[in-house]
Design a protein around this motif. Sequence first.
Motif, PDB file in Angstrom:
ATOM      1  N   ALA A 104      -6.868  19.266  13.066  1.00 39.13           N
ATOM      2  CA  ALA A 104      -7.326  18.965  11.703  1.00 39.13           C
ATOM      3  C   ALA A 104      -8.808  18.618  11.656  1.00 39.13           C
ATOM      4  N   GLY A 105      -9.382  18.255  12.805  1.00 42.79           N
ATOM      5  CA  GLY A 105     -10.811  17.981  12.867  1.00 42.79           C
ATOM      6  C   GLY A 105     -11.230  16.619  12.347  1.00 42.79           C
ATOM      7  N   LEU A 106     -10.297  15.673  12.265  1.00 44.03           N
ATOM      8  CA  LEU A 106     -10.652  14.338  11.795  1.00 44.03           C
ATOM      9  C   LEU A 106     -11.342  13.544  12.897  1.00 44.03           C
ATOM     10  N   SER A 107     -12.150  12.584  12.494  1.00 43.04           N
ATOM     11  CA  SER A 107     -12.699  11.641  13.466  1.00 43.04           C
ATOM     12  C   SER A 107     -11.568  10.729  13.918  1.00 43.04           C
ATOM     13  N   ARG A 108     -11.755  10.045  15.035  1.00 43.80           N
ATOM     14  CA  ARG A 108     -10.711   9.138  15.500  1.00 43.80           C
ATOM     15  C   ARG A 108     -10.470   8.011  14.506  1.00 43.80           C
ATOM     16  N   LYS A 109     -11.541   7.536  13.898  1.00 34.49           N
ATOM     17  CA  LYS A 109     -11.396   6.472  12.905  1.00 34.49           C
ATOM     18  C   LYS A 109     -10.542   6.941  11.732  1.00 34.49           C
ATOM     19  N   ASP A 110     -10.832   8.142  11.230  1.00 31.70           N
ATOM     20  CA  ASP A 110     -10.062   8.667  10.102  1.00 31.70           C
ATOM     21  C   ASP A 110      -8.627   8.985  10.515  1.00 31.70           C
ATOM     22  N   ALA A 111      -8.458   9.463  11.747  1.00 31.86           N
ATOM     23  CA  ALA A 111      -7.108   9.767  12.227  1.00 31.86           C
ATOM     24  C   ALA A 111      -6.264   8.503  12.300  1.00 31.86           C
ATOM     25  N   VAL A 112      -6.855   7.423  12.791  1.00 36.12           N
ATOM     26  CA  VAL A 112      -6.132   6.151  12.874  1.00 36.12           C
ATOM     27  C   VAL A 112      -5.743   5.672  11.480  1.00 36.12           C
ATOM     28  N   GLN A 113      -6.660   5.765  10.539  1.00 34.18           N
ATOM     29  CA  GLN A 113      -6.355   5.315   9.184  1.00 34.18           C
ATOM     30  C   GLN A 113      -5.271   6.169   8.538  1.00 34.18           C
ATOM     31  N   LEU A 114      -5.279   7.471   8.828  1.00 37.92           N
ATOM     32  CA  LEU A 114      -4.243   8.340   8.267  1.00 37.92           C
ATOM     33  C   LEU A 114      -2.877   8.021   8.870  1.00 37.92           C
ATOM     34  N   MET A 115      -2.828   7.777  10.178  1.00 36.30           N
ATOM     35  CA  MET A 115      -1.556   7.409  10.807  1.00 36.30           C
ATOM     36  C   MET A 115      -1.060   6.069  10.275  1.00 36.30           C
ATOM     37  N   ARG A 116      -1.991   5.151  10.052  1.00 29.33           N
ATOM     38  CA  ARG A 116      -1.628   3.852   9.479  1.00 29.33           C
ATOM     39  C   ARG A 116      -1.043   4.035   8.082  1.00 29.33           C
ATOM     40  N   TRP A 117      -1.701   4.875   7.274  1.00 35.37           N
ATOM     41  CA  TRP A 117      -1.218   5.147   5.922  1.00 35.37           C
ATOM     42  C   TRP A 117       0.155   5.815   5.961  1.00 35.37           C
ATOM     43  N   SER A 118       0.337   6.758   6.872  1.00 37.83           N
ATOM     44  CA  SER A 118       1.615   7.466   6.980  1.00 37.83           C
ATOM     45  C   SER A 118       2.754   6.503   7.295  1.00 37.83           C
ATOM     46  N   ALA A 119       2.504   5.568   8.214  1.00 33.95           N
ATOM     47  CA  ALA A 119       3.539   4.598   8.567  1.00 33.95           C
ATOM     48  C   ALA A 119       3.927   3.762   7.353  1.00 33.95           C
ATOM     49  N   GLY A 120       2.926   3.307   6.600  1.00 30.74           N
ATOM     50  CA  GLY A 120       3.210   2.519   5.408  1.00 30.74           C
ATOM     51  C   GLY A 120       3.935   3.323   4.344  1.00 30.74           C
ATOM     52  N   ALA A 121       3.545   4.588   4.191  1.00 31.99           N
ATOM     53  CA  ALA A 121       4.184   5.445   3.190  1.00 31.99           C
ATOM     54  C   ALA A 121       5.649   5.690   3.536  1.00 31.99           C
ATOM     55  N   LEU A 122       5.931   5.885   4.814  1.00 34.13           N
ATOM     56  CA  LEU A 122       7.316   6.086   5.242  1.00 34.13           C
ATOM     57  C   LEU A 122       8.151   4.839   4.978  1.00 34.13           C
ATOM     58  N   LEU A 123       7.564   3.676   5.222  1.00 35.83           N
ATOM     59  CA  LEU A 123       8.282   2.429   4.949  1.00 35.83           C
ATOM     60  C   LEU A 123       8.560   2.283   3.456  1.00 35.83           C
ATOM     61  N   ARG A 124       7.547   2.525   2.631  1.00 36.73           N
ATOM     62  CA  ARG A 124       7.737   2.389   1.183  1.00 36.73           C
ATOM     63  C   ARG A 124       8.811   3.345   0.673  1.00 36.73           C
ATOM     64  N   SER A 125       8.824   4.555   1.196  1.00 34.42           N
ATOM     65  CA  SER A 125       9.832   5.531   0.790  1.00 34.42           C
ATOM     66  C   SER A 125      11.231   5.074   1.191  1.00 34.42           C
ATOM     67  N   ALA A 126      11.349   4.545   2.413  1.00 32.24           N
ATOM     68  CA  ALA A 126      12.657   4.085   2.894  1.00 32.24           C
ATOM     69  C   ALA A 126      13.148   2.895   2.078  1.00 32.24           C
ATOM     70  N   LEU A 127      12.235   1.987   1.733  1.00 30.97           N
ATOM     71  CA  LEU A 127      12.613   0.831   0.925  1.00 30.97           C
ATOM     72  C   LEU A 127      13.073   1.267  -0.466  1.00 30.97           C
ATOM     73  N   ALA A 128      12.375   2.246  -1.024  1.00 33.69           N
ATOM     74  CA  ALA A 128      12.764   2.750  -2.345  1.00 33.69           C
ATOM     75  C   ALA A 128      14.142   3.396  -2.289  1.00 33.69           C
ATOM     76  N   ASP A 129      14.386   4.173  -1.227  1.00 33.02           N
ATOM     77  CA  ASP A 129      15.693   4.821  -1.078  1.00 33.02           C
ATOM     78  C   ASP A 129      16.807   3.790  -0.927  1.00 33.02           C
ATOM     79  N   ALA A 130      16.459   2.648  -0.289  1.00 31.26           N
ATOM     80  CA  ALA A 130      17.463   1.596  -0.074  1.00 31.26           C
ATOM     81  C   ALA A 130      17.601   0.679  -1.286  1.00 31.26           C
ATOM     82  N   GLY A 131      16.780   0.910  -2.307  1.00 29.79           N
ATOM     83  CA  GLY A 131      16.854   0.090  -3.508  1.00 29.79           C
ATOM     84  C   GLY A 131      16.234  -1.274  -3.358  1.00 29.79           C
ATOM     85  N   VAL A 132      15.312  -1.415  -2.385  1.00 29.46           N
ATOM     86  CA  VAL A 132      14.643  -2.698  -2.166  1.00 29.46           C
ATOM     87  C   VAL A 132      13.418  -2.762  -3.066  1.00 29.46           C
TER      88      VAL A 132
END
Length: 222
Positions: free
Chosen positions: A173-201
């Motif tokens: 994708a050609g991202l810098s390491r800093k941007d890659a870390v932030q994207l992975m961090r965002w992805s982890a949070g997004a997955l959690l939010r989606s799972a919580l929504a699916d669980a009705g939390v």
Amino acid sequence: MSISYELSGRTRQKQRTRSALVAAARDLVTRGQTPTVDAAAATASISRTTAYRYFPNQRALLVAAHPEIEASSLLPEAAPSDVAARLDAVVMAFLHLIVDTEAQQRTMLRLSLDPDPGNRSELPLRKGRAIGWIGEALSPLRGVMSERDLRRLIFAIRSAAGIEALVWLTDIAGLSRKDAVQLMRWSAGALLRSALADAGVVGHQVRPPRRAKASSRRRSSS
């Protein structure tokens, strides 16, 4: 080299020799090289014959040179109770570890692609430590969602954050390491939010379950 050889006679000297070879291999990896036993021996000023007593082949040397991560937890001492904050703390600690040891992580990733399952089973990358760290961060969700859904969430987060994702994000994708870390961090949070929504939390304020002993004390005093 067999463990019995390391443990027999002059063990301190043998440990120093082994450590010198491992340090040399790690140094070569950080320079962008894939060290051979011969190269590590030359870098450490140790004879080839001696080096091969410790590491009979390149693979054994590379596995030994992988950073040892003995931590059973990546949560800070004053771990937050909010599950989103817990996950963010663990993911960021994990990603900083990956970036700091990227050269060694890439080497181990390459070894993990060996088509022979027998050669892959003992690799550090296959130990599943990150799964345990993420699982601990998400422990407040036990009882909130099913074990099956929780395990799926843990796997999803691990697949989105780690050396594999870092390689794709930076090399493809050609991202810098800093941007890659932030994207992975965002992805982890997004997955959690989606799972919580699916669980009705509602929201992220999911607290760790109270200890049974403490609960029984409260019941007896009421």
